[in-house]
Scaffold this motif. Structure first.
Motif: not given
Length: 421
Positions: A181-196, A199-203
């Motif tokens: 679905a693309g969650d937290n890979v390149v773009e932050p996930s709106v479905r996991m707002d508990w994670y601060g 993203t993988v690419l940002e790291h």
């Protein structure tokens, strides 16, 4: 602005989603050519492109839905270039993970959120520790299949971090993702707002990189002796190879190993021109002041900071062949450009892959994918650094002298299997 390069490897169990993650990174970072994407869309089943097809290029991989080879991919963002090794997940292909991670500065270990940490996850953590990969990312994938629950992610991250830390992995970053679905890979996930966290690419874009090889004492394994014997250069004798570590300068006092003869660097040729200095990993030709005996397999190093020359090698190893390795076996040891005969004297320990890292003392043999410690006796002296000091000059391979098969990957200087305690 100079853009640096990060070498990374992905690993995980079968069906954890490694190829989908890599495909998502390539797709969402706009690193896929239009014709490639069109080909993937045509080959996909259904309306959604199967991004795993961007990396699973072998026909056998596509038919089985698994990765069985190391697939190298190159992509870039505005902040960094990447060389990515997508390594296999199946236990029988652990040797490929060793290959892909041997030069990596970062390893991404995937875990299926439904299954948690399994034996192959622990094996990949052990290989990362063995190869001293400085940065490890735990990507807890398929969070969409567990309702994006924070508690599932937290439990897996805690278990893996505790295990990898005991192995001595220096840095672990856990990221909850859904590669599909693309969650937290390149773009932050709106479905996991508990994670601060990132993203993988940002790291990947911000993790510190840069090998310390140029800061180490110079190591120059000789690959080839060049004697053109032309009218223009009748006395030319150069020694060609790639600098494995450190910096070589004209005027340096050096030793030729294993003989120990000393001389001075009088010239360095790089890409057809003379230079005053060269550094790892440049390929150069070195000229020396004295007519010393230098041949393929010798190492040129600073006279006051040369590696130890030994015939007794203690190492941590990962056995790669189906044929077991036992004390008394005769092998070939390939280190840099030098290959010498050797015998396995003893196997002090083998690592266990239970829920806590463990050791088995004095096993009878090492089987395929086993990690353990080994003592070797070489038939000729070998100049070798501890792997902990220099990955480039502390690694070696063991080869079957009968058929040339690669048996074992070794890291010198490890008398015990990798446990931090």
């Amino acid at each position: 602005m100079t853009v640096d390069t990060l070498r990374l490897a992905t690993a995980g169990s079968v069906d954890d989603g490694k190829s989908t993650l890599v495909g998502r990174l390539l797709h969402d970072s706009k690193s896929v050519l239009t014709d490639q994407l069109e080909a993937v869309v045509r080959a996909s089943r259904g309306d959604t492109p199967d991004l795993a097809l961007l990396t699973d290029g072998l026909r056998a991989e596509r038919e089985q839905g698994i990765t069985i080879d190391v697939a190298y991919r190159y992509f870039a963002t505005a902040r960094r270039r990447f060389i990515l090794a997508d390594t296999p997940g199946h236990v029988q292909y652990t040797r490929n993970m060793v290959t892909g991670a041997s030069t990596a500065e970062l390893a991404v270990v995937l875990v299926d959120a439904r299954n948690g940490v399994v034996e192959q996850t622990r094996r990949h953590a052990a290989v990362a520790a063995l190869l001293r990969v400085p940065h490890v990312v735990l990507a807890v994938n398929k969070m969409d299949l567990v309702g994006y629950r924070e508690s599932v992610f937290a439990a897996i991250a805690e278990e893996f971090t505790a295990y990898a830390s005991e192995l001595g992995v220096p840095e672990i970053t856990a990221v909850p993702i859904s590669a599909l679905a693309g969650d937290n890979v390149v773009e932050p996930s709106v479905r996991m707002d508990w994670y601060g966290g990132p993203t993988v690419l940002e790291h990947l874009e911000t993790v510190p990189v840069g090998t310390d090889a140029p800061l180490l004492p110079a190591r120059f394994p000789v690959q080839y002796v060049i004697r053109p014997q032309t009218a223009e250069h009748p006395d030319y004798r150069g020694y060609a190879g790639r600098i494995a570590a450190g910096v070589l300068r004209v005027g340096d006092r050096v030793a030729v190993l294993p003989s120990g003869r000393t001389t001075t660097v009088t010239g360095i040729d790089l890409l057809g021109r003379s230079v005053d200095a060269a550094w790892a990993p440049q390929s150069v030709t070195v000229l020396l002041a004295d007519d010393v005996d230098v041949s393929r397999g010798d190492v040129i190093a600073p006279a006051d900071a040369a590696p130890a020359v030994t015939q007794d090698v203690e190492a941590t190893v990962c056995h790669l062949h189906e044929r077991p390795l036992r004390p008394g076996d005769r092998v070939l040891l390939k280190h840099g450009t030098r290959t010498v005969g050797a015998v396995v004297r003893e196997l002090p320990q083998k690592m266990g892959l239970t829920r806590r890292p463990s050791r088995q003392d004095r096993p009878d043999s090492l089987g395929v994918n086993d990690i353990g410690s080994m003592v070797l006796r070489t038939f000729e002296p070998v100049p070798m650094d501890p792997y902990a000091r220099s990955r480039g000059t502390g690694a070696f391979l063991l080869i079957d002298p009968a058929d040339g098969a690669t048996l074992t990957a070794g890291m010198a200087g490890g008398g015990r299997v990798p446990l931090s305690r």
